[in-house]
Scaffold this motif. Structure first.
Motif, PDB file in Angstrom:
ATOM      1  N   THR A 134      18.366  28.007  11.034  1.00 47.32           N
ATOM      2  CA  THR A 134      17.935  28.117   9.637  1.00 47.32           C
ATOM      3  C   THR A 134      18.297  26.865   8.856  1.00 47.32           C
ATOM      4  OG1 THR A 134      18.210  30.520   9.726  1.00 47.32           O
ATOM      5  CG2 THR A 134      18.131  29.501   7.553  1.00 47.32           C
ATOM      6  N   SER A 135      19.453  26.296   9.161  1.00 50.19           N
ATOM      7  CA  SER A 135      19.864  25.055   8.507  1.00 50.19           C
ATOM      8  C   SER A 135      18.907  23.910   8.847  1.00 50.19           C
ATOM      9  CB  SER A 135      21.291  24.694   8.924  1.00 50.19           C
ATOM     10  OG  SER A 135      21.677  23.447   8.389  1.00 50.19           O
ATOM     11  N   ALA A 136      18.476  23.863  10.109  1.00 49.21           N
ATOM     12  CA  ALA A 136      17.529  22.823  10.512  1.00 49.21           C
ATOM     13  C   ALA A 136      16.179  23.012   9.829  1.00 49.21           C
ATOM     14  CB  ALA A 136      17.360  22.834  12.029  1.00 49.21           C
ATOM     15  N   ILE A 137      15.752  24.255   9.694  1.00 47.24           N
ATOM     16  CA  ILE A 137      14.475  24.532   9.046  1.00 47.24           C
ATOM     17  C   ILE A 137      14.533  24.164   7.564  1.00 47.24           C
ATOM     18  CG2 ILE A 137      12.855  26.346   8.424  1.00 47.24           C
ATOM     19  CD1 ILE A 137      12.741  25.525  11.334  1.00 47.24           C
ATOM     20  N   GLN A 138      15.653  24.417   6.933  1.00 48.22           N
ATOM     21  CA  GLN A 138      15.798  24.063   5.526  1.00 48.22           C
ATOM     22  C   GLN A 138      15.742  22.555   5.332  1.00 48.22           C
ATOM     23  OE1 GLN A 138      19.490  25.968   4.420  1.00 48.22           O
ATOM     24  NE2 GLN A 138      18.485  27.917   3.864  1.00 48.22           N
ATOM     25  N   THR A 139      16.292  21.822   6.276  1.00 53.64           N
ATOM     26  CA  THR A 139      16.228  20.354   6.197  1.00 53.64           C
ATOM     27  C   THR A 139      14.784  19.883   6.289  1.00 53.64           C
ATOM     28  OG1 THR A 139      18.408  20.184   7.238  1.00 53.64           O
ATOM     29  CG2 THR A 139      17.025  18.208   7.249  1.00 53.64           C
TER      30      THR A 139
ATOM     31  N   PHE B 265       3.973   8.352  26.299  1.00 56.19           N
ATOM     32  CA  PHE B 265       4.339   8.957  25.026  1.00 56.19           C
ATOM     33  C   PHE B 265       4.781  10.410  25.216  1.00 56.19           C
ATOM     34  CE2 PHE B 265       2.734  11.874  21.767  1.00 56.19           C
ATOM     35  CZ  PHE B 265       3.516  11.490  20.685  1.00 56.19           C
ATOM     36  N   TYR B 266       5.761  10.813  24.396  1.00 54.26           N
ATOM     37  CA  TYR B 266       6.125  12.228  24.279  1.00 54.26           C
ATOM     38  C   TYR B 266       6.496  12.488  22.827  1.00 54.26           C
ATOM     39  CZ  TYR B 266      11.150  11.262  23.917  1.00 54.26           C
ATOM     40  OH  TYR B 266      12.380  10.835  23.485  1.00 54.26           O
ATOM     41  N   PHE B 267       6.188  13.694  22.374  1.00 51.98           N
ATOM     42  CA  PHE B 267       6.402  14.060  20.976  1.00 51.98           C
ATOM     43  C   PHE B 267       7.856  14.475  20.776  1.00 51.98           C
ATOM     44  CE2 PHE B 267       6.154  17.041  17.372  1.00 51.98           C
ATOM     45  CZ  PHE B 267       5.523  16.220  16.439  1.00 51.98           C
ATOM     46  N   ASP B 268       8.558  13.763  19.896  1.00 51.87           N
ATOM     47  CA  ASP B 268       9.971  14.020  19.618  1.00 51.87           C
ATOM     48  C   ASP B 268      10.110  14.576  18.202  1.00 51.87           C
ATOM     49  OD1 ASP B 268      12.679  14.157  19.510  1.00 51.87           O
ATOM     50  OD2 ASP B 268      13.057  12.011  19.756  1.00 51.87           O
ATOM     51  N   PRO B 269      10.179  15.898  18.033  1.00 50.90           N
ATOM     52  CA  PRO B 269      10.254  16.470  16.679  1.00 50.90           C
ATOM     53  C   PRO B 269      11.576  16.188  15.986  1.00 50.90           C
ATOM     54  CG  PRO B 269      10.490  18.188  18.333  1.00 50.90           C
ATOM     55  CD  PRO B 269      10.142  16.942  19.067  1.00 50.90           C
ATOM     56  N   LEU B 270      12.665  16.041  16.737  1.00 57.61           N
ATOM     57  CA  LEU B 270      13.955  15.768  16.106  1.00 57.61           C
ATOM     58  C   LEU B 270      13.930  14.430  15.384  1.00 57.61           C
ATOM     59  CD1 LEU B 270      16.437  16.973  18.888  1.00 57.61           C
ATOM     60  CD2 LEU B 270      15.631  18.211  16.876  1.00 57.61           C
ATOM     61  N   SER B 271      13.368  13.423  16.049  1.00 59.84           N
ATOM     62  CA  SER B 271      13.278  12.106  15.412  1.00 59.84           C
ATOM     63  C   SER B 271      12.244  12.094  14.297  1.00 59.84           C
ATOM     64  CB  SER B 271      12.933  11.056  16.463  1.00 59.84           C
ATOM     65  OG  SER B 271      12.768   9.790  15.878  1.00 59.84           O
ATOM     66  N   LEU B 272      11.125  12.776  14.504  1.00 59.90           N
ATOM     67  CA  LEU B 272      10.051  12.780  13.506  1.00 59.90           C
ATOM     68  C   LEU B 272      10.469  13.510  12.237  1.00 59.90           C
ATOM     69  CD1 LEU B 272       7.062  12.150  12.856  1.00 59.90           C
ATOM     70  CD2 LEU B 272       6.503  14.377  13.848  1.00 59.90           C
ATOM     71  N   PHE B 273      11.158  14.626  12.374  1.00 54.95           N
ATOM     72  CA  PHE B 273      11.555  15.419  11.213  1.00 54.95           C
ATOM     73  C   PHE B 273      12.875  14.968  10.611  1.00 54.95           C
ATOM     74  CE2 PHE B 273       9.108  19.100  13.339  1.00 54.95           C
ATOM     75  CZ  PHE B 273       7.909  18.570  12.872  1.00 54.95           C
ATOM     76  N   GLY B 274      13.461  13.916  11.132  1.00 59.02           N
ATOM     77  CA  GLY B 274      14.707  13.401  10.579  1.00 59.02           C
ATOM     78  C   GLY B 274      15.920  14.248  10.875  1.00 59.02           C
ATOM     79  N   LEU B 275      15.934  14.946  12.011  1.00 59.22           N
ATOM     80  CA  LEU B 275      17.046  15.825  12.351  1.00 59.22           C
ATOM     81  C   LEU B 275      17.981  15.210  13.396  1.00 59.22           C
ATOM     82  CD1 LEU B 275      15.096  19.200  12.679  1.00 59.22           C
ATOM     83  CD2 LEU B 275      16.350  18.355  10.675  1.00 59.22           C
TER      84      LEU B 275
ATOM     85  N   GLU C 200      12.273  18.108   3.255  1.00 57.72           N
ATOM     86  CA  GLU C 200      11.792  16.755   3.506  1.00 57.72           C
ATOM     87  C   GLU C 200      10.396  16.604   2.908  1.00 57.72           C
ATOM     88  OE1 GLU C 200      11.707  12.991   4.324  1.00 57.72           O
ATOM     89  OE2 GLU C 200      13.440  14.164   4.969  1.00 57.72           O
ATOM     90  N   SER C 201      10.267  15.735   1.916  1.00 54.12           N
ATOM     91  CA  SER C 201       8.999  15.600   1.203  1.00 54.12           C
ATOM     92  C   SER C 201       8.001  14.700   1.927  1.00 54.12           C
ATOM     93  CB  SER C 201       9.248  15.030  -0.203  1.00 54.12           C
ATOM     94  OG  SER C 201       9.888  13.753  -0.113  1.00 54.12           O
ATOM     95  N   GLY C 202       8.461  13.881   2.876  1.00 56.64           N
ATOM     96  CA  GLY C 202       7.557  12.939   3.533  1.00 56.64           C
ATOM     97  C   GLY C 202       6.821  13.495   4.724  1.00 56.64           C
ATOM     98  N   LEU C 203       6.994  14.766   4.999  1.00 58.04           N
ATOM     99  CA  LEU C 203       6.344  15.348   6.167  1.00 58.04           C
ATOM    100  C   LEU C 203       4.920  15.788   5.842  1.00 58.04           C
ATOM    101  CD1 LEU C 203       9.235  17.529   7.629  1.00 58.04           C
ATOM    102  CD2 LEU C 203       8.526  15.233   8.322  1.00 58.04           C
ATOM    103  N   ALA C 204       4.067  15.753   6.867  1.00 58.01           N
ATOM    104  CA  ALA C 204       2.685  16.182   6.719  1.00 58.01           C
ATOM    105  C   ALA C 204       2.583  17.689   6.922  1.00 58.01           C
ATOM    106  CB  ALA C 204       1.797  15.440   7.721  1.00 58.01           C
ATOM    107  N   ASP C 205       1.376  18.214   6.696  1.00 51.09           N
ATOM    108  CA  ASP C 205       1.175  19.656   6.865  1.00 51.09           C
ATOM    109  C   ASP C 205       1.085  20.054   8.335  1.00 51.09           C
ATOM    110  OD1 ASP C 205       1.223  20.051   4.155  1.00 51.09           O
ATOM    111  OD2 ASP C 205      -0.965  19.984   3.917  1.00 51.09           O
ATOM    112  N   TYR C 206       0.533  19.170   9.157  1.00 44.37           N
ATOM    113  CA  TYR C 206       0.417  19.501  10.585  1.00 44.37           C
ATOM    114  C   TYR C 206       0.432  18.217  11.416  1.00 44.37           C
ATOM    115  CZ  TYR C 206      -4.535  18.130  10.373  1.00 44.37           C
ATOM    116  OH  TYR C 206      -5.699  17.431  10.203  1.00 44.37           O
ATOM    117  N   TYR C 207       0.706  18.391  12.707  1.00 35.80           N
ATOM    118  CA  TYR C 207       0.775  17.271  13.646  1.00 35.80           C
ATOM    119  C   TYR C 207       0.009  17.643  14.913  1.00 35.80           C
ATOM    120  CZ  TYR C 207       4.479  15.483  10.618  1.00 35.80           C
ATOM    121  OH  TYR C 207       5.195  15.020   9.532  1.00 35.80           O
ATOM    122  N   ASP C 208      -0.846  16.725  15.350  1.00 37.68           N
ATOM    123  CA  ASP C 208      -1.613  16.900  16.585  1.00 37.68           C
ATOM    124  C   ASP C 208      -1.048  15.970  17.657  1.00 37.68           C
ATOM    125  OD1 ASP C 208      -3.226  18.736  15.345  1.00 37.68           O
ATOM    126  OD2 ASP C 208      -4.828  17.298  14.897  1.00 37.68           O
TER     127      ASP C 208
END
Length: 341
Positions: free
Chosen positions: A80-85, A125-135, A89-97
Motif C-alpha cells: 500500500t505504501s508503494a501504491i501511494q508513492t 529490453f525489459y520493462f522495469d516498473p520499479l525504476s519507471l515509477f521511481g520506487l 507521482e504527478s509525472g506518470l502517464a495513464d497507461y504503459y504499453d
C-alpha cells in the motif's frame, strides 16, 4: 520438369517466407513510433494505472492475491505504501504499453487512448516498473522484498532470450530469402534453403511461445494483485496475431522448401544423352507385332546369300529339302507378317 516448372514450384515457399518476414518486422516495430496509430496497437502488455488507488479491497483479499502471484515476503502495508508513492507521482502517464524494443506511454480521455511518447529502442529490453515509477531508491521499493526482485530477475532473463530469439528468426528469414534464389537452379539450392528455413521456423516458434507464455503469466498472477489497487493489466491482440502468423507462414514455407528438394527438377528430360549414342539422339526400340523388311538379320536369306547354280561362289547352295520360295521370286523389300519378341 524444366526451369519454368521449377520456378513455379519455388514461387509458393518464397512468398510464404516473405510473408513470415513481414510479420516478424511488424512485431519488432511495435511500440517504437508514437505518431503511428498502426504501430501503437502492437504491444505485448498494457499496464493501466489511470485509476490507481491505495486500497479498494480488504486486507485478506490482497494477501490472497499476493500469495497467488508468488510474493510472500511483502506485507499489505508495504504494498500500500508503494501504491501511494505511485499515486502521488504527478509525472506518470495513464497507461504503459510494452513492446519488443521499448515501451510507449499515453493518456486516456474517456474511451479514447492517445500515445504521447515512446522510449528509445533498446536491445534486450525489459520493462522495469520499479525504476519507471521511481520506487527503486525509496522505502517502498525496499519493502517489496526478495520475492519481487526474484520475479524481476526471471522476467529480465526471459525477456533477453525472447529478444535474441526474435532477432535470430529475423536474420534467418532474411538469409532464407537470399539463399532461396539459388533454389531455382537446382535441388541442392533447395536443400540449403530448407536447412535455413528450419532454423528460422524453430526460432520464430520459440520467440512466439516465450512472449505468449511470459506475458500470460504476468497478466494472470501480477494482474490479480494489481487489480486490488485499481491497476488493469491486459494483453494486446494484434502483436500476438502477427507473431503466430509468422510461425504459420514459416512452417508452411519450410514444408514447401522440403517438397522442392525432392521434386520439381530443373532439368529437361529431353536433354539427356542416350547411352551408346554419342550424338544424344533417341533410339526407338522396335515394338512387337509390327511389319518390317526381311533384312540381313533374318535367316535363311540373311544367314547365307543365295547364288544361282553354275556360278563360282564360296557359298554353298541351300539345302535340297528347303521349301522356301527362292529369293529370285521374292519381291524386293518383302515384309514378314509379324515380328515377335
Amino acid at each position: 520438369m524444366g526451369k519454368a516448372g521449377r520456378m513455379a514450384c519455388i514461387f509458393t515457399p518464397y512468398v510464404l517466407t516473405i510473408a513470415s518476414l513481414i510479420c516478424i518486422i511488424m512485431v519488432g516495430l511495435g511500440c517504437t513510433n508514437a505518431s503511428s496509430s498502426t504501430l501503437n496497437n502492437l504491444y505485448f502488455l498494457r499496464l493501466d494505472i489511470s485509476n490507481i488507488t491505495a486500497s479498494s479491497q480488504t486486507t485478506t483479499e490482497i494477501e490472497n492475491a499476493l500469495r497467488d502471484a508468488g510474493i510472500t515476503s511483502v506485507t499489505v502495508d508495504d504494498l500500500t505504501s508503494a501504491i501511494q508513492t505511485i499515486e502521488n507521482e504527478s509525472g506518470l502517464a495513464d497507461y504503459y504499453d510494452i513492446g519488443l524494443w521499448g515501451y510507449c506511454e499515453g493518456d486516456i480521455s474517456g474511451s479514447k487512448t492517445n500515445i504521447t511518447s515512446c522510449s528509445k529502442p533498446k536491445a534486450e529490453f525489459y520493462f522495469d516498473p520499479l525504476s519507471l515509477f521511481g520506487l527503486e531508491n525509496t522505502n517502498a521499493g525496499s519493502a517489496l522484498g526478495t520475492d519481487a526482485k526474484k520475479i524481476m530477475s526471471v522476467y529480465k532473463a526471459v525477456s533477453k532470450w525472447m529478444f535474441i530469439a526474435y532477432l535470430v528468426a529475423f536474420i534467418a528469414t532474411c538469409a532464407q530469402i537470399l539463399v532461396g534464389i539459388f533454389a531455382i537452379c537446382s535441388r541442392w539450392g533447395s536443400c540449403v534453403t530448407t536447412m535455413v528455413s528450419i532454423v528460422s521456423f524453430l526460432f520464430t516458434l520459440g520467440a512466439s511461445l516465450t512472449s505468449t507464455i511470459m506475458f500470460s503469466i504476468a497478466k494472470g498472477s501480477l494482474g490479480t494483485a494489481a487489480k486490488a489497487y485499481g491497476v488493469k493489466v491486459s494483453m494486446g491482440t494484434n502483436i500476438y496475431a502477427a507473431t503466430w502468423l509468422a510461425v504459420v507462414f514459416s512452417l508452411a514455407g519450410t514444408i514447401f522448401w522440403m517438397f522442392s528438394t525432392c521434386c520439381c527438377s530443373g532439368r529437361s528430360p529431353y536433354g539427356h544423352k542416350n547411352r551408346g549414342n554419342a550424338r544424344g539422339s533417341v533410339t526407338a526400340e522396335k515394338a512387337p507385332y509390327t511389319y518390317e523388311p526381311i533384312g540381313a538379320g533374318h535367316p535363311p536369306f540373311g544367314s547365307q546369300p543365295y547364288a544361282p547354280q553354275g556360278h563360282n561362289t564360296a557359298y554353298p547352295p541351300p539345302p535340297a529339302h528347303h521349301n522356301d520360295i527362292p529369293m529370285t521370286n521374292q519381291r524386293q523389300n518383302a515384309y514378314e507378317p509379324f515380328r515377335h519378341v
